[in-house]
Design an enzyme around this catalytic site. Structure first.
Site, PDB file in Angstrom:
ATOM      1  N   LYS A 184       0.830  -1.208   0.000  1.00  0.00           N
ATOM      2  CA  LYS A 184       0.000   0.000   0.000  1.00  0.00           C
ATOM      3  C   LYS A 184       0.863   1.256   0.000  1.00  0.00           C
ATOM      4  CE  LYS A 184      -3.640   2.597   0.157  1.00  0.00           C
ATOM      5  NZ  LYS A 184      -4.639   2.569   1.213  1.00  0.00           N
ATOM      6  N   LYS A 253       0.292  11.501   5.505  1.00  0.00           N
ATOM      7  CA  LYS A 253       0.696  10.452   6.432  1.00  0.00           C
ATOM      8  C   LYS A 253       1.310   9.282   5.674  1.00  0.00           C
ATOM      9  CE  LYS A 253      -1.754   7.093   7.342  1.00  0.00           C
ATOM     10  NZ  LYS A 253      -2.790   6.078   7.650  1.00  0.00           N
TER      11      LYS A 253
END
Length: 304
Positions: A184, A253
Site C-alpha cells: 500500500k 501520512k
C-alpha cells in the site's frame, strides 16, 4: 489458552463481524457486510456516526469492549498505527479473549513494523491479524468492490475469506505479516507523485494553449495515463468537486510512512524525496482537511 481445535471447530463460522472505525471507509464496509447477511457490530469515537450506522443495519456501540468481545471477526478502519495498537491492546479486549480465535482484518494504512509486532502479540493470545489496506475509496467500500492487499498468515486469511470476499472485488495475498502495508505504501507513493506530475502536465498544456480536457483525451489514450488522469482528474479535479473522500492529511501520512520505510531500509529515492517535500510544504495551500485531489489542480498557483 484456547480450547482444542476440535472443540472450537463448530464455532469457527463467522456470522458476526465487528467494525472499529466508522468513518468514510469504515461505514461503507460495515454497510456492505450488513447488506450481505452478516450481523455487524460497529463502534466509533464520534457519537454522530450512530445514526448513519444504524440506518445501514449496523448495531452501534458507544464502547469498544462489546464489539471486541462479541464479534467472530474484526475489521479495523483507523487513521494511524497508534490507533490500531490502542485497540488491539485495549484492556478487557482481544488479548484477554479465549472463547474462539478472532482474526483482525486491519484495513488501515499502517507501518509494517507495527503490523508485525501486533500480529505476534495476537498470535500469542490465540488470535490473528492481517494487514489488509485497501484501494477504491468510499465508493468502493460501499459497493464491496475494493482492492485489498493482504499480508499475514494463510491460515488466518482462510478463516476470514468470507468477510474478505464480501468487502472486495480483488484481494491479493502479497506475503507474510507487513507485506500488505508495504504494497500500500508503494502504491500511494506513486499516487502522490502522479497527482503532482499530472497537475503540472495540465498546467503546461493550458499555458501553451491546449485546454486540459483536450490534453487528457490524448494522455488517456497514450502511455502517460494513470488512475489519476483517467479517474481522478475527470471526476474530482476538472469538475471542481474535490470530494473523493480521502484527505490530503491522510495522503501526507502515507507519504511520510513511505519515506520512513525508505530510510529504514537504506533506500535512496531522489524523486520520491522531492514528492514528500512537496506534500509537506503545501500544507498551507492545501490543508490536511482538504481533499487530496487538490494536489492535481492545474488552475491553482502554488510554490513548492
Amino acid at each position: 489458552m484456547l480450547a482444542p481445535a476440535s472443540a472450537r471447530s463448530s464455532r469457527m463460522e463467522i456470522r458476526t463481524v465487528g467494525v472499529v472505525g466508522l468513518g468514510n471507509m469504515g461505514l461503507g464496509m460495515a454497510a456492505t457486510l450488513a447488506g450481505k447477511g452478516f450481523t455487524v457490530l460497529g463502534t466509533d469515537l464520534s457519537a454522530a456516526r450512530r445514526a448513519p450506522a444504524e440506518a445501514a443495519g449496523v448495531r452501534f456501540h458507544a464502547e469498544l469492549a462489546p464489539v471486541l468481545n462479541g464479534a467472530d471477526a474484526l475489521v479495523f478502519s483507523l487513521p494511524y498505527a497508534r490507533d490500531v495498537e490502542a485497540v488491539v491492546t485495549a484492556p478487557g479486549g482481544l488479548l484477554e479473549r479465549r472463547d474462539r480465535k478472532v482474526v483482525v482484518i486491519d484495513t488501515s494504512t499502517s507501518d509494517p513494523v507495527t503490523s508485525r509486532r501486533l500480529a505476534e502479540r495476537l498470535a500469542e493470545a490465540g488470535h490473528g491479524l492481517l494487514d489488509a489496506p485497501v484501494s477504491g475509496g468510499p465508493a468502493g467500500a460501499a459497493a464491496g468492490t475494493m482492492t485489498m492487499m493482504i499480508g499475514g498468515a494463510e491460515d488466518d486469511l482462510a478463516l476470514v475469506q468470507p468477510v474478505i470476499a464480501a468487502m472486495s472485488g480483488t484481494a491479493v495475498h502479497v506475503g507474510p505479516s507487513g507485506a500488505g502495508n508495504i504494497a500500500k505504501l508503494v502504491n500511494n507513493m506513486l499516487v502522490a507523485a502522479h497527482l503532482i506530475t499530472t497537475g503540472e502536465a495540465m498546467r503546461l498544456s493550458e499555458a501553451a494553449g491546449l485546454p486540459a480536457e483536450a490534453a487528457l483525451k490524448v494522455v488517456n489514450a497514450a502511455t502517460g495515463r494513470s488512475a489519476v488522469s483517467e479517474l481522478m482528474l475527470p471526476r474530482w479535479v476538472l469538475s471542481g468537486s474535490f470530494d473523493s473522500g480521502f484527505s490530503a492529511g491522510l495522503m501526507r501520512k502515507d507519504v511520510g510512512l513511505a519515506a520512513e520505510l525508505a530510510a529504514a531500509t537504506g533506500t535512496r529515492l531522489p524523486l520520491s524525496e522531492a514528492v514528500a517535500r512537496i506534500w509537506a510544504e503545501t500544507r498551507g495551500a492545501i490543508p490536511d482537511a482538504e481533499d487530496f485531489t487538490r494536489m492535481a489542480d492545474h488552475r491553482m498557483e502554488r510554490e513548492y
